[in-house]
Enzyme design. Sequence first.
Site, PDB file in Angstrom:
ATOM      1  N   GLU A 167       0.843  -1.197   0.000  1.00  0.00           N
ATOM      2  CA  GLU A 167       0.000   0.000   0.000  1.00  0.00           C
ATOM      3  C   GLU A 167       0.879   1.250   0.000  1.00  0.00           C
ATOM      4  O   GLU A 167       0.714   2.143  -0.825  1.00  0.00           O
ATOM      5  CB  GLU A 167      -0.898  -0.024   1.230  1.00  0.00           C
ATOM      6  CG  GLU A 167      -1.773   1.205   1.394  1.00  0.00           C
ATOM      7  CD  GLU A 167      -2.489   1.222   2.734  1.00  0.00           C
ATOM      8  OE1 GLU A 167      -3.448   2.000   2.862  1.00  0.00           O
ATOM      9  OE2 GLU A 167      -2.087   0.483   3.660  1.00  0.00           O
ATOM     10  N   HIS A 168       1.796   1.321   0.952  1.00  0.00           N
ATOM     11  CA  HIS A 168       2.749   2.433   1.047  1.00  0.00           C
ATOM     12  C   HIS A 168       4.158   1.880   0.859  1.00  0.00           C
ATOM     13  O   HIS A 168       4.536   0.918   1.520  1.00  0.00           O
ATOM     14  CB  HIS A 168       2.689   3.103   2.422  1.00  0.00           C
ATOM     15  CG  HIS A 168       1.324   3.542   2.840  1.00  0.00           C
ATOM     16  ND1 HIS A 168       0.540   2.815   3.729  1.00  0.00           N
ATOM     17  CD2 HIS A 168       0.600   4.624   2.496  1.00  0.00           C
ATOM     18  CE1 HIS A 168      -0.607   3.449   3.916  1.00  0.00           C
ATOM     19  NE2 HIS A 168      -0.608   4.541   3.179  1.00  0.00           N
TER      20      HIS A 168
END
Length: 434
Positions: free
Chosen positions: A332-333
């Site tokens: 996601e990040h």
Amino acid sequence: MPCRTLTYSSEADWQGIRDMLCGRENPENSVEPVVREIMDAIRSDGDAALAGYTRRFDCPDFDPSSLRVAPDAIEKAAREIPRHDLQIITEAADNIRHFHSAQKEEAWFITRPDGTVLGQMTRPVDSAGLYVPGGQGGNTPLISSLLMNAVPAQVAGVPRIAVTTPPRKDGTLNPYILAAAHVLGLDEIYCAGSAWAVAALAYGTQTIAPVDFIAGPGNIFVTTAKRMLIGTVGIDMIAGPSEILIIADSQADAAHVAADMLSQAEHDPLASAILVTPSPQLAAAVHTELEKQVTGLDRADIARASLRDWSAIVVTPDLNSAVELSNKVAPEHLELLVQDTWGLLGSIRNAGAIFMGPHSPEPVGDYFAGPNHVLPTMGTARFSSALSVQSFCKKSSIIAASQTFTQTNAAKIARLARLEGLEAHARSVESRLS
């Protein structure tokens, strides 16, 4: 040790890491019967069911007449919160709007030599419903969730935006949520949470008109409701627990790496924070920093559970192997804490958002820089993207065929139709020859 140390240099190593990450998948099937019952109740009983669930789970004395927040309450909240905080919310909204404005797409057309015009038209959905979680009973207002979902919808030009968020025990909403709504110019706000709010947005009630698209994060009940409504309404995505992967070289600051890992670990016991580095020295230093820094957190127990169960420090032979692993995880990040961040960027294929260099910790993007923080999780960055202006839009193809084009190609089109056994299709185009 706060989290496990692993190595990655082979497919077998990847299998072990993948098995660890897959264990975080939410057992949505376990709550499906409950969510189905909620959705059926909202569909049949509307406001009465909505009020019943709200009294049962959020506010025992909930008054159905207060389901929609009065406009003067929204304005009052904006006056009551500290002026400095209102300015911060306004600046964050401006940054988000500036970034998303670059995503707007205009209609385009191409003209063939025979006069045929082909093109694409982009239009916003007619209405969108935004779900904003309560945040510990309304005590920790998730302002950024409202900003990140509402601004791209506004930039897209969605005519109607409805917001639902669960009330506090006294029946009110946190004034910071209302103040953020005021900053954005939103005035259709409802006191409703969980799966019953999502169902109300999809099906409508006596008070809430149905919407075409639903966005916003939530717990397993919210997520399950959204998944079960696919096909009834559009949804943003099915999001899992938060996650971060950091690629760092030997020059990275161990204190920064640990702080960034903890920024995700404190979200949820199911959150995942992974450091991937070719430096055993950095790996050891980050372990030490994690133990030191987690002690001072209010949510230390949550962070420790995340680090213990779903996080890891992975040592690789080199940076290329670190990138290879990151692309398989599709986080996601993704943070790049290496000397040549721009040189490494071209090798990144799968990530929801990429944070470049020592001055770009993940919270900078979560709150203030402008890019959206609603991102694909659980490896879905392999095939999906962040929430954007396009999420709230539909695209229609335009075909304006010239007489020359249709008559010249009618026989070919008819042949393709008959190969598929569709005689009426063939006759439709052949009728243009007479």
